[in-house]
Design an enzyme around this catalytic site. Structure first.
Site, PDB file in Angstrom:
ATOM      1  N   CYS A  19      -0.146   4.008   2.481  1.00  0.00           N
ATOM      2  CA  CYS A  19       0.225   3.603   3.847  1.00  0.00           C
ATOM      3  C   CYS A  19       1.666   4.000   4.151  1.00  0.00           C
ATOM      4  O   CYS A  19       1.988   4.435   5.265  1.00  0.00           O
ATOM      5  CB  CYS A  19       0.078   2.093   4.020  1.00  0.00           C
ATOM      6  SG  CYS A  19      -1.601   1.477   3.810  1.00  0.00           S
ATOM      7  N   CYS A  59       0.831  -1.207   0.000  1.00  0.00           N
ATOM      8  CA  CYS A  59       0.000   0.000   0.000  1.00  0.00           C
ATOM      9  C   CYS A  59       0.867   1.259   0.000  1.00  0.00           C
ATOM     10  O   CYS A  59       1.485   1.594   1.023  1.00  0.00           O
ATOM     11  CB  CYS A  59      -0.935  -0.014   1.205  1.00  0.00           C
ATOM     12  SG  CYS A  59      -1.863   1.508   1.455  1.00  0.00           S
TER      13      CYS A  59
END
Length: 337
Positions: A72, A69
Site C-alpha cells: 500500500c 501494508c
C-alpha cells in the site's frame, strides 16, 4: 457487471461545497482531488460524488489501505500522483480499513491493497494486489475518461466564459456556480459570478463576490479573469446607479453630456465626466475614445485620473478584447509620438 455500492453507516448529508463561490461558503473536502474517507463521509464523498455530473462530480477511486501494508505504501503515492495529474477529472478517496472495519467488510475488501473504481454509485472496476505502472496508469485513465477526460473543469470554464461573452448570463452563472465547488477554480468562478451579476444589473451581488475574492482568494488576485472582474466592479463602484426613469430620459441625459463635451473640447473635467458616464452605461468603446482624446490634449489628463480610468477599462474588458487591443496601440502611439 457493475454492482451498486452503499455505506451501511448512513453517511448523512453531504458537506457544504469546498470553494463556495458566494460569501459565507464553508471550506470542505467533498470535491478535493484527494480525500480521506471513513464511515461518516463515505456516502457523500464517494457514492454521491460519483453520481454528480462533471466537472464537480465524476468517477471516484477508492484506495483501501492499512498502515502496516507495505505494498500500500508503494501504491498510494503513485495513485496520488496520477490523480493529481488528471486535472480534476477523477477523485481519490483513501480508506484506512483498520479504522473502518465494518465499512471495509460491506465493500467486500478481503485483502490489501484493494482499489475500487466507483461511477454513478456503482462499482465499475477494481483490482487487488500490486500492479505495474502501466496498468495503474490505464486504470486511472479509465476513471478520468468516465468523467469526460482530463481538463473537464477547464473546458467548463471556457464554456462559462463563452456563454457570458454571448450574453447568456443565466447559463454562464450556472456554470460558474458549479465550478465554484472545485477548490482549484474557486477564484475564477467567483469572478465569473461577479461579472454575471453586473450584466444582470445586480451590483450588490457583484460587490459581495469581489469582497469574497479579496477575503478568501488573496493568492489568486492576479489571475486574468479575477483581475477583469475586480476592474469591472471597481469601475462601477462610484458610478451613478442606472436611472430609475424611462430609458429615453436616461439616453437624453447622456446625449446632453456628449453635447456639452463636444461644445467645450478643451474642458478636460467635462471630458472625464463623459468617460465616467459612458462606462456606467456600458459604452466602453466610446469611453476609451474619450479618454484617449483627453490624453492627446494633456498626458496628465485630470491629474492622472484619465489614464487610470483608461487602464481600468482595458482591465475590465480583458487583454484579448478588440477594444483593448486597439486602445493600447493608440495609447502607445501617444506615449511615443
Amino acid at each position: 457487471p457493475a454492482r451498486s455500492l452503499s455505506s451501511p453507516m448512513g453517511g448523512g448529508p453531504p458537506p457544504p461545497p469546498p470553494g463556495s463561490a458566494v460569501p459565507g461558503g464553508a471550506a470542505g473536502a467533498s470535491t478535493a482531488a484527494i480525500v480521506e474517507v471513513d464511515a461518516s463521509n463515505f456516502e457523500a464523498m464517494v457514492i454521491k460524488a460519483s453520481m454528480a455530473d462533471p466537472p464537480v462530480g465524476g468517477a471516484v477511486i477508492v484506495d483501501a489501505y492499512a498502515d502496516w501494508c507495505q505494498p500500500c505504501k508503494q501504491l498510494t503515492p503513485k495513485l496520488e500522483s496520477l490523480v493529481s495529474s488528471a486535472g480534476g477529472a477523477v477523485r481519490l478517496a483513501k480508506l484506512n480499513v483498520d479504522l473502518n472495519q465494518e465499512l471495509a467488510a460491506s465493500l467486500q475488501i478481503k485483502s490489501l491493497p484493494t482499489v475500487l473504481l466507483v461511477h454513478k454509485g456503482k462499482l465499475a472496476d477494481s483490482f487487488t494486489g500490486a500492479v505495474d505502472d502501466q496498468q495503474l496508469a490505464a486504470f486511472v485513465r479509465k476513471a478520468a475518461d468516465l468523467a469526460g477526460g482530463s481538463g473537464a473543469a477547464d473546458r467548463a470554464l471556457e464554456q462559462a466564459q463563452a456563454a457570458l461573452a454571448a450574453g447568456d448570463v443565466a447559463a454562464a452563472d450556472q456554470l460558474f456556480r458549479a465550478l465554484g465547488q472545485l477548490p482549484e477554480h474557486g477564484a475564477t468562478a467567483t469572478a465569473g459570478i461577479a461579472m454575471c451579476a453586473l450584466q444582470a444589473g445586480d451590483r450588490a451581488t457583484a460587490q459581495s463576490a469581489i469582497a469574497h475574492l479579496h477575503a478568501e482568494f488573496k493568492n489568486d488576485l492576479d489571475k486574468p479573469l479575477v483581475r477583469q472582474a475586480i476592474a469591472q466592479v471597481d469601475l462601477l463602484a462610484n458610478a451613478p446607479a442606472p436611472d430609475e426613469g424611462d430609458a429615453s430620459g436616461a439616453q437624453e441625459s447622456l446625449d446632453e453630456l456628449r453635447a456639452r463635451a463636444a461644445a467645450a473640447p478643451d474642458n478636460l473635467d467635462l471630458k472625464f465626466d463623459l468617460a465616467t458616464a459612458l462606462v456606467a452605461k456600458g459604452e466602453a468603446e466610446e469611453a476609451v475614445g474619450v479618454c484617449l482624446d483627453g490624453l492627446k490634449k494633456d498626458m496628465g489628463f485630470k491629474e492622472g485620473e484619465g489614464k487610470e480610468l483608461l487602464m481600468k477599462i482595458f482591465e475590465s474588458l480583458g487583454n484579448a478584447h478588440p477594444v483593448t487591443k486597439r486602445g493600447r496601440r493608440k495609447l502607445a502611439n501617444l506615449l511615443f509620438s
